[in-house]
Motif scaffolding. Structure first.
Motif, mmCIF file in Angstrom:
data_model
loop_
_atom_site.group_PDB
_atom_site.id
_atom_site.type_symbol
_atom_site.label_atom_id
_atom_site.label_comp_id
_atom_site.label_asym_id
_atom_site.label_seq_id
_atom_site.Cartn_x
_atom_site.Cartn_y
_atom_site.Cartn_z
ATOM 1 N N ALA A 1 0.805 -1.215 0.000
ATOM 2 C CA ALA A 1 0.000 0.000 0.000
ATOM 3 C C ALA A 1 0.840 1.267 0.000
ATOM 4 N N HIS A 2 2.016 1.227 0.625
ATOM 5 C CA HIS A 2 2.835 2.423 0.753
ATOM 6 C C HIS A 2 4.024 2.426 -0.196
ATOM 7 N N ALA A 3 4.194 1.364 -0.986
ATOM 8 C CA ALA A 3 5.335 1.270 -1.895
ATOM 9 C C ALA A 3 5.009 1.971 -3.211
ATOM 10 N N PRO A 4 5.789 2.980 -3.593
ATOM 11 C CA PRO A 4 5.453 3.724 -4.808
ATOM 12 C C PRO A 4 5.635 2.916 -6.085
ATOM 13 N N GLY A 5 6.623 2.033 -6.127
ATOM 14 C CA GLY A 5 6.863 1.251 -7.338
ATOM 15 C C GLY A 5 7.533 2.081 -8.409
ATOM 16 N N SER A 6 8.194 1.396 -9.346
ATOM 17 C CA SER A 6 8.985 2.099 -10.350
ATOM 18 C C SER A 6 8.485 1.923 -11.771
ATOM 19 N N SER A 7 7.457 1.095 -11.981
ATOM 20 C CA SER A 7 6.981 0.857 -13.343
ATOM 21 C C SER A 7 5.585 0.250 -13.310
ATOM 22 N N VAL A 8 4.963 0.202 -14.480
ATOM 23 C CA VAL A 8 3.689 -0.490 -14.668
ATOM 24 C C VAL A 8 3.969 -1.717 -15.525
ATOM 25 N N VAL A 9 3.552 -2.878 -15.054
ATOM 26 C CA VAL A 9 3.835 -4.132 -15.747
ATOM 27 C C VAL A 9 2.557 -4.667 -16.376
ATOM 28 N N ALA B 1 7.301 -8.095 -11.117
ATOM 29 C CA ALA B 1 6.305 -7.462 -10.242
ATOM 30 C C ALA B 1 6.883 -6.961 -8.924
ATOM 31 N N ALA B 2 8.100 -7.384 -8.569
ATOM 32 C CA ALA B 2 8.637 -7.086 -7.243
ATOM 33 C C ALA B 2 8.690 -5.593 -6.958
ATOM 34 N N ASP B 3 9.076 -4.786 -7.949
ATOM 35 C CA ASP B 3 9.196 -3.349 -7.718
ATOM 36 C C ASP B 3 8.190 -2.555 -8.560
ATOM 37 N N ALA B 4 7.101 -3.204 -8.965
ATOM 38 C CA ALA B 4 6.115 -2.536 -9.817
ATOM 39 C C ALA B 4 5.149 -1.699 -8.993
ATOM 40 N N ALA B 5 4.733 -0.580 -9.557
ATOM 41 C CA ALA B 5 3.671 0.220 -8.947
ATOM 42 C C ALA B 5 2.322 -0.438 -9.172
ATOM 43 N N LEU B 6 2.189 -1.166 -10.281
ATOM 44 C CA LEU B 6 0.937 -1.839 -10.619
ATOM 45 C C LEU B 6 1.217 -2.917 -11.645
ATOM 46 N N LEU B 7 0.564 -4.060 -11.467
ATOM 47 C CA LEU B 7 0.584 -5.124 -12.458
ATOM 48 C C LEU B 7 -0.834 -5.262 -12.993
ATOM 49 N N VAL B 8 -0.996 -5.222 -14.317
ATOM 50 C CA VAL B 8 -2.327 -5.212 -14.928
ATOM 51 C C VAL B 8 -2.545 -6.501 -15.711
ATOM 52 N N VAL B 9 -3.672 -7.146 -15.438
ATOM 53 C CA VAL B 9 -4.057 -8.338 -16.196
ATOM 54 C C VAL B 9 -5.490 -8.161 -16.688
ATOM 55 N N GLY B 10 -5.811 -8.845 -17.758
ATOM 56 C CA GLY B 10 -7.171 -8.831 -18.278
ATOM 57 C C GLY B 10 -7.942 -10.029 -17.789
ATOM 58 N N SER B 11 -9.258 -9.898 -17.767
ATOM 59 C CA SER B 11 -10.132 -11.006 -17.380
ATOM 60 C C SER B 11 -11.235 -11.111 -18.409
ATOM 61 N N ALA C 1 1.500 -11.978 -6.552
ATOM 62 C CA ALA C 1 2.177 -10.716 -6.837
ATOM 63 C C ALA C 1 2.311 -9.868 -5.579
ATOM 64 N N PRO C 2 3.495 -9.311 -5.312
ATOM 65 C CA PRO C 2 3.681 -8.478 -4.132
ATOM 66 C C PRO C 2 3.183 -7.050 -4.312
ATOM 67 N N CYS C 3 2.898 -6.657 -5.540
ATOM 68 C CA CYS C 3 2.475 -5.287 -5.829
ATOM 69 C C CYS C 3 0.955 -5.231 -6.026
#
Length: 307
Positions: A155-163, A260-270, A292-294
């Motif tokens: 929740a508090h991790a900014p992350g460095s990319s969108v995966v 995903a370890a340092d991602a701000a968000l990981l996006v998947v489709g459903s 996923a940790p992010c």
């Protein structure tokens, strides 16, 4: 891209640390999107007999449903104040809704035209089925809104990319647009991950004929070319974004989780094709939600969107 969902960022809340972390993530995202936040607590009638004694400070060991609702209202208002302190410009409303968590949240999301639905990755009470299991899957398939699941530690991790995955990794048009829009809003680079898992033919390469090897190689070339074309289309549509394509020789889930370890968000489709698949999130999405940790965004592709 601007979402067609014009309402607030809706947060499923149950008072747990996981829900509080998700609410804080949602509040900060709402400010970026210039949206209000709506905190929603689902109330199940069986709580009047299943409530843990002493769980509601200031109330009797076995409170009735009215007392439970009062206590939950106070928790919601307290959380709303916490979010306003963290984000002074943010408008926050609260609501108690009756029913099973996934249905109650989905109905409320439709009623208020929610821009986004955010839930915690752990919790108790109405949301505890858990959100990384059947309830998360139910919410995804019960609402047409994007759903973001936030683990408390993320929740508090900014992350460095969108995966986001390409080439069969759960990508859909809606998911890609959501990921690229999120990256643009947050000025983050995009990692387009292509998991080049070994085909059944390749696993038995020593037993293949020359013709079979050539067919397998040609199939892989076609898949690789499609991935390159897809990512190039994203770059053309978003010239200001840093979009990097990464090929990883592993299974799809492993490829996504590796980034995903340092991602701000990981996006998947459903993908959703009717009632029989209502509770089926898909193997990739389900595995990613569990591991996923992010924060993970699940963006549904309805049957109408798939021709």
């Amino acid at each position: 891209m601007t979402s067609s969902f014009g309402g607030p960022v809706l947060v499923g809340f149950d008072g747990s640390d996981g829900a509080r972390g998700a609410a804080l993530w949602a509040a900060r995202e709402a400010v970026v999107r210039d949206r209000p936040v709506r905190l929603v607590q689902a109330v199940e009638s069986q709580w009047s007999v299943a409530m843990t004694p002493g769980a509601l400070p200031g109330y009797p060991p076995e409170p009735d449903l009215d007392q439970i609702r009062q206590a939950l209202s106070e928790l919601l208002e307290s959380e709303a104040e916490r979010l306003r302190r963290d984000q002074p410009t943010l408008a926050v409303t609260v609501a108690l809704v009756d029913g099973f968590a996934s249905d109650a949240l989905a109905n409320e999301a439709e009623n208020v035209d929610a821009n986004l639905v955010v839930v915690g990755g752990s919790g108790h009470g109405a949301l505890a089925r858990t959100l990384l299991g059947s309830t998360a899957s139910e919410i995804v398939h019960a609402t047409s809104r994007p759903v973001v699941v936030v683990r408390s530690e993320a929740a508090h991790a900014p992350g460095s990319s969108v995966v986001i995955g390409v080439g069969g990794l759960g990508t859909g048009d809606h998911a890609a647009r959501f990921a690229l829009d999120f990256a643009a809003r947050h000025k983050l680079p995009v990692r387009a991950v292509h998991g080049r898992s070994a085909s059944p033919f390749a696993l038995l390469v020593e037993r293949l004929t020359t013709e079979q090897r050539n067919a397998a190689a040609a199939e892989q070339d076609v898949a690789d070319a499609a991935v390159v074309a897809e990512v190039e289309a994203w770059r053309e549509a978003h010239p200001d974004l840093d979009i990097q394509r990464e090929e990883i020789d592993s299974q799809p889930v492993e490829a996504l989780l590796a980034r995903a370890a340092d991602a701000a968000l990981l996006v998947v489709g459903s993908r959703h094709r009717g009632g029989l698949q209502r509770v089926i999130l898909g193997s990739i999405g389900h595995a990613v939600l569990n591991q996923a940790p992010c924060p993970v965004a699940v963006v549904r592709e309805s049957s109408d969107d798939q021709g």
